[in-house]
Design an enzyme around this catalytic site. Sequence first.
Site, mmCIF file in Angstrom:
data_model
loop_
_atom_site.group_PDB
_atom_site.id
_atom_site.type_symbol
_atom_site.label_atom_id
_atom_site.label_comp_id
_atom_site.label_asym_id
_atom_site.label_seq_id
_atom_site.Cartn_x
_atom_site.Cartn_y
_atom_site.Cartn_z
ATOM 1 N N ARG A 87 -68.929 77.311 -30.819
ATOM 2 C CA ARG A 87 -67.651 77.154 -31.530
ATOM 3 C C ARG A 87 -66.578 76.638 -30.565
ATOM 4 O O ARG A 87 -65.396 76.916 -30.722
ATOM 5 C CB ARG A 87 -67.244 78.480 -32.180
ATOM 6 C CG ARG A 87 -68.150 78.891 -33.350
ATOM 7 C CD ARG A 87 -67.422 79.810 -34.306
ATOM 8 N NE ARG A 87 -68.274 80.335 -35.365
ATOM 9 C CZ ARG A 87 -68.411 79.766 -36.553
ATOM 10 N NH1 ARG A 87 -67.790 78.645 -36.837
ATOM 11 N NH2 ARG A 87 -69.177 80.328 -37.471
ATOM 12 N N ASP A 130 -70.665 77.238 -46.697
ATOM 13 C CA ASP A 130 -69.468 77.571 -47.491
ATOM 14 C C ASP A 130 -69.128 76.504 -48.536
ATOM 15 O O ASP A 130 -68.364 76.780 -49.461
ATOM 16 C CB ASP A 130 -68.253 77.752 -46.573
ATOM 17 C CG ASP A 130 -68.422 78.907 -45.600
ATOM 18 O OD1 ASP A 130 -69.177 79.838 -45.920
ATOM 19 O OD2 ASP A 130 -67.815 78.865 -44.517
ATOM 20 N N HIS A 177 -65.279 83.574 -45.881
ATOM 21 C CA HIS A 177 -64.010 84.250 -45.624
ATOM 22 C C HIS A 177 -62.868 83.613 -46.390
ATOM 23 O O HIS A 177 -61.987 84.303 -46.874
ATOM 24 C CB HIS A 177 -63.687 84.220 -44.121
ATOM 25 C CG HIS A 177 -64.299 85.364 -43.380
ATOM 26 N ND1 HIS A 177 -63.962 86.661 -43.652
ATOM 27 C CD2 HIS A 177 -65.224 85.406 -42.397
ATOM 28 C CE1 HIS A 177 -64.656 87.466 -42.867
ATOM 29 N NE2 HIS A 177 -65.432 86.719 -42.098
ATOM 30 N N ASN A 232 -65.717 72.582 -41.137
ATOM 31 C CA ASN A 232 -64.305 72.184 -41.154
ATOM 32 C C ASN A 232 -63.702 72.014 -39.768
ATOM 33 O O ASN A 232 -62.971 71.056 -39.519
ATOM 34 C CB ASN A 232 -63.497 73.217 -41.943
ATOM 35 C CG ASN A 232 -63.444 72.838 -43.402
ATOM 36 O OD1 ASN A 232 -63.068 71.721 -43.730
ATOM 37 N ND2 ASN A 232 -63.860 73.735 -44.269
ATOM 38 N N GLY A 247 -70.759 77.119 -36.812
ATOM 39 C CA GLY A 247 -71.862 77.976 -37.263
ATOM 40 C C GLY A 247 -73.035 77.136 -37.731
ATOM 41 O O GLY A 247 -72.835 76.068 -38.294
#
Length: 354
Positions: free
Chosen positions: A72, A133, A177, A109, A10
């Site tokens: 992705r 995040d 999330h 990640n 992302g």
Amino acid sequence: MKIGILTSGGDCPGINATIRGVCKTAINHYGMEVVGIHSGFQGLLTKEVESFTEKSLSGLLNLGGTMLGTSREKPFRKQGIISDVDKPALIQRNIAELGLDCVVCIGGNGTQKTAAKFAAMGINIVSVPKTIDNDIYGTDVTFGFQSAINIATDAIDCIHTTAASHNRVFIVEVMGHKVGWLTLYAGVAGGADIILLPEIPYDIEKVIAAINKRTKAGKGFTILAVAEGAISKEDAALSKKEYKEKVAKRKYPSVSYEIADRIFEETGVEVRVTVPGHTQRGGSPCPYDRVLCTRLGSAAAQAVMDEDYGNMIAMINGKTKRVPLGEVAGRLKTVDPDCQMIKEAKRIGISFGD
Ligand code: F6P
């Protein structure tokens, strides 16, 4: 030396500023040749690349998104744009054919995990951590996080006045999330009354009690900052599989709507849900992130020059450091429910629904 640079996963504010930091250092300071690889690891499968010159690097510092595009694509998984070939081997061949001495990977990640696997195959990799995040293990902070805090806080600020006018309960759903860093910081900065994080399963009765307490105290409205991955105590007790099945069957678009229904059923107060969504990943990086990106980018190019591969460039106690990718991959940096910040937030009256 000839290096490739890619951005994967992302996007977030600051990717272009990082590309600039890497490339200005690599080209101007070290005299390297740099090629930009398009659409993350996908571009290493298709060899979609462009050569960078000093001129291509203007106007990037405050530009949102990524000039290279992203995807992705996970080369160690079968699915993707190509599935009938050994993708890691193809990428290894393509890197050799392109004559790249090293690939600089900018990503979250998933990207760090992929980079670690390529490093283990003997490919020369240096990575830079990126995500709103802030959940990458081994670095104090990721770029994009501060910019996203600003956007999510703005959303909560805007909700404040309308919530007060209408005597309503408002839920602002913040991205994240698996981890709640963004919700925690934006929630505290925006003055949310209740903050729900994935790391602290909530008890809906406690959430309702916190709303009722405010109503009794004469406060007409309540604002909740809810992470995308907020989870109730009952759901947290389910196995991963059971929870996945439950979410798949859920009639609500996200957890915030489920919470909104429960609050309305039990209090009769009108509830509205606001989802800033991908606005949190949009726009210009804030000044803090621009500085972070510039430093991480410059330090990444320096690691390449030193031929010190297989590392992620982290920011630790205000200093750039090289952390072995093997230590980073597959580990999440989550919010500790007992951390000082949460204790302090609770003392000023914020409920975490626990
Ligand atoms: O990891 C960054 C992130 O923005 C998360 O906070 C969010 O849950 C997710 O990506 C959204 O992913 P996508 O852009 O694929 O919908």
